[in-house]
Scaffold this motif. Sequence first.
Motif, PDB file in Angstrom:
ATOM      1  N   GLU A  70     -30.622 -23.013  -9.587  1.00 44.81           N
ATOM      2  CA  GLU A  70     -31.631 -22.000  -9.912  1.00 44.81           C
ATOM      3  C   GLU A  70     -32.824 -22.621 -10.644  1.00 44.81           C
ATOM      4  OE1 GLU A  70     -31.666 -18.380 -12.952  1.00 44.81           O
ATOM      5  OE2 GLU A  70     -30.290 -18.057 -11.256  1.00 44.81           O
ATOM      6  N   SER A  71     -32.559 -23.496 -11.580  1.00 48.98           N
ATOM      7  CA  SER A  71     -33.641 -24.167 -12.317  1.00 48.98           C
ATOM      8  C   SER A  71     -34.432 -25.092 -11.401  1.00 48.98           C
ATOM      9  CB  SER A  71     -33.071 -24.977 -13.479  1.00 48.98           C
ATOM     10  OG  SER A  71     -32.446 -24.134 -14.409  1.00 48.98           O
ATOM     11  N   ARG A  72     -33.747 -25.782 -10.494  1.00 43.20           N
ATOM     12  CA  ARG A  72     -34.439 -26.683  -9.564  1.00 43.20           C
ATOM     13  C   ARG A  72     -35.313 -25.892  -8.610  1.00 43.20           C
ATOM     14  NH1 ARG A  72     -29.059 -29.147  -8.766  1.00 43.20           N
ATOM     15  NH2 ARG A  72     -29.259 -28.575  -6.597  1.00 43.20           N
ATOM     16  N   ALA A  73     -34.823 -24.727  -8.142  1.00 42.67           N
ATOM     17  CA  ALA A  73     -35.609 -23.887  -7.235  1.00 42.67           C
ATOM     18  C   ALA A  73     -36.854 -23.353  -7.944  1.00 42.67           C
ATOM     19  CB  ALA A  73     -34.757 -22.734  -6.703  1.00 42.67           C
ATOM     20  N   ALA A  74     -36.704 -22.942  -9.208  1.00 46.32           N
ATOM     21  CA  ALA A  74     -37.857 -22.451  -9.970  1.00 46.32           C
ATOM     22  C   ALA A  74     -38.891 -23.558 -10.138  1.00 46.32           C
ATOM     23  CB  ALA A  74     -37.397 -21.937 -11.331  1.00 46.32           C
ATOM     24  N   ARG A  75     -38.447 -24.757 -10.422  1.00 52.01           N
ATOM     25  CA  ARG A  75     -39.367 -25.891 -10.580  1.00 52.01           C
ATOM     26  C   ARG A  75     -40.087 -26.172  -9.262  1.00 52.01           C
ATOM     27  NH1 ARG A  75     -39.309 -31.482  -9.993  1.00 52.01           N
ATOM     28  NH2 ARG A  75     -40.549 -32.566 -11.540  1.00 52.01           N
ATOM     29  N   TRP A  76     -39.359 -26.127  -8.155  1.00 52.48           N
ATOM     30  CA  TRP A  76     -39.966 -26.384  -6.851  1.00 52.48           C
ATOM     31  C   TRP A  76     -41.032 -25.336  -6.546  1.00 52.48           C
ATOM     32  CZ3 TRP A  76     -40.591 -24.035  -2.142  1.00 52.48           C
ATOM     33  CH2 TRP A  76     -41.052 -24.867  -1.115  1.00 52.48           C
ATOM     34  N   LEU A  77     -40.740 -24.053  -6.840  1.00 53.30           N
ATOM     35  CA  LEU A  77     -41.725 -22.994  -6.586  1.00 53.30           C
ATOM     36  C   LEU A  77     -42.986 -23.208  -7.422  1.00 53.30           C
ATOM     37  CD1 LEU A  77     -39.446 -19.854  -6.346  1.00 53.30           C
ATOM     38  CD2 LEU A  77     -40.827 -20.858  -4.512  1.00 53.30           C
ATOM     39  N   LEU A  78     -42.815 -23.605  -8.665  1.00 50.33           N
ATOM     40  CA  LEU A  78     -43.983 -23.873  -9.507  1.00 50.33           C
ATOM     41  C   LEU A  78     -44.783 -25.064  -8.993  1.00 50.33           C
ATOM     42  CD1 LEU A  78     -42.451 -23.302 -13.043  1.00 50.33           C
ATOM     43  CD2 LEU A  78     -44.201 -21.902 -11.905  1.00 50.33           C
ATOM     44  N   MET A  79     -44.115 -26.092  -8.509  1.00 50.49           N
ATOM     45  CA  MET A  79     -44.803 -27.286  -8.008  1.00 50.49           C
ATOM     46  C   MET A  79     -45.566 -26.996  -6.722  1.00 50.49           C
ATOM     47  SD  MET A  79     -42.012 -30.279  -8.721  1.00 50.49           S
ATOM     48  CE  MET A  79     -42.763 -31.319  -7.509  1.00 50.49           C
ATOM     49  N   THR A  80     -45.078 -26.065  -5.913  1.00 49.55           N
ATOM     50  CA  THR A  80     -45.702 -25.815  -4.617  1.00 49.55           C
ATOM     51  C   THR A  80     -46.763 -24.728  -4.665  1.00 49.55           C
ATOM     52  OG1 THR A  80     -43.941 -24.267  -4.017  1.00 49.55           O
ATOM     53  CG2 THR A  80     -43.687 -26.554  -3.304  1.00 49.55           C
ATOM     54  N   ARG A  81     -46.896 -24.040  -5.795  1.00 49.23           N
ATOM     55  CA  ARG A  81     -47.914 -23.002  -5.904  1.00 49.23           C
ATOM     56  C   ARG A  81     -49.291 -23.643  -5.821  1.00 49.23           C
ATOM     57  NH1 ARG A  81     -51.268 -20.713  -9.294  1.00 49.23           N
ATOM     58  NH2 ARG A  81     -50.709 -22.013 -11.070  1.00 49.23           N
ATOM     59  N   ASP A  82     -50.136 -23.085  -4.995  1.00 56.17           N
ATOM     60  CA  ASP A  82     -51.495 -23.592  -4.834  1.00 56.17           C
ATOM     61  C   ASP A  82     -52.296 -23.223  -6.075  1.00 56.17           C
ATOM     62  OD1 ASP A  82     -54.082 -24.235  -4.136  1.00 56.17           O
ATOM     63  OD2 ASP A  82     -53.996 -23.286  -2.170  1.00 56.17           O
ATOM     64  N   PRO A  83     -52.821 -24.204  -6.819  1.00 60.15           N
ATOM     65  CA  PRO A  83     -53.553 -23.887  -8.046  1.00 60.15           C
ATOM     66  C   PRO A  83     -54.837 -23.101  -7.796  1.00 60.15           C
ATOM     67  CG  PRO A  83     -53.714 -26.223  -7.554  1.00 60.15           C
ATOM     68  CD  PRO A  83     -52.748 -25.629  -6.562  1.00 60.15           C
ATOM     69  N   ARG A  84     -55.317 -23.086  -6.554  1.00 60.56           N
ATOM     70  CA  ARG A  84     -56.524 -22.318  -6.245  1.00 60.56           C
ATOM     71  C   ARG A  84     -56.230 -20.849  -6.038  1.00 60.56           C
ATOM     72  NH1 ARG A  84     -58.061 -25.544  -1.115  1.00 60.56           N
ATOM     73  NH2 ARG A  84     -55.828 -25.260  -0.988  1.00 60.56           N
ATOM     74  N   SER A  85     -54.955 -20.503  -5.813  1.00 65.10           N
ATOM     75  CA  SER A  85     -54.607 -19.102  -5.553  1.00 65.10           C
ATOM     76  C   SER A  85     -54.343 -18.385  -6.876  1.00 65.10           C
ATOM     77  CB  SER A  85     -53.376 -19.029  -4.651  1.00 65.10           C
ATOM     78  OG  SER A  85     -52.248 -19.537  -5.328  1.00 65.10           O
ATOM     79  N   SER A  86     -54.153 -17.098  -6.768  1.00 62.89           N
ATOM     80  CA  SER A  86     -53.894 -16.317  -7.978  1.00 62.89           C
ATOM     81  C   SER A  86     -52.527 -16.691  -8.543  1.00 62.89           C
ATOM     82  CB  SER A  86     -53.936 -14.825  -7.648  1.00 62.89           C
ATOM     83  OG  SER A  86     -52.821 -14.467  -6.865  1.00 62.89           O
ATOM     84  N   PRO A  87     -52.341 -16.536  -9.857  1.00 60.85           N
ATOM     85  CA  PRO A  87     -51.063 -16.900 -10.484  1.00 60.85           C
ATOM     86  C   PRO A  87     -49.879 -16.111  -9.944  1.00 60.85           C
ATOM     87  CG  PRO A  87     -52.738 -16.464 -12.154  1.00 60.85           C
ATOM     88  CD  PRO A  87     -53.327 -16.096 -10.824  1.00 60.85           C
TER      89      PRO A  87
END
Length: 103
Positions: A70-87
């Motif tokens: 669960e922690s690894r999946a959360a980290r992966w989602l944060l890493m793949t979020r496009d910083p140009r998109s909305s939070p």
Amino acid sequence: MGTSIVLETDESPETTLFQFLGFGRRMSAGDARELMDAEPAFRRALLRYTRALMTQMAQSATCNRVHELESRAARWLLMTRDPRSSPSRCPTHGQARPRSIPP
């Protein structure tokens, strides 16, 4: 850009993959080497990128060993979020599944 060019090796075991919308450019290894030789600032930027990538890989390996799924999946989602998109915008389910995990 493949780190093998930056590290001055002839073979590249990695493949570049775009998983999200955006743009990419392609440059031959020879052109990249010429540009690195002609532009010291370009070489320094690529060396800093390579160092950051190696640090991220080491941290990912450590996290994969220490943390629960669960922690690894959360980290992966944060890493793949496009910083140009909305939070609040996250990848879709199809995008969120890494290619290494079977459907």
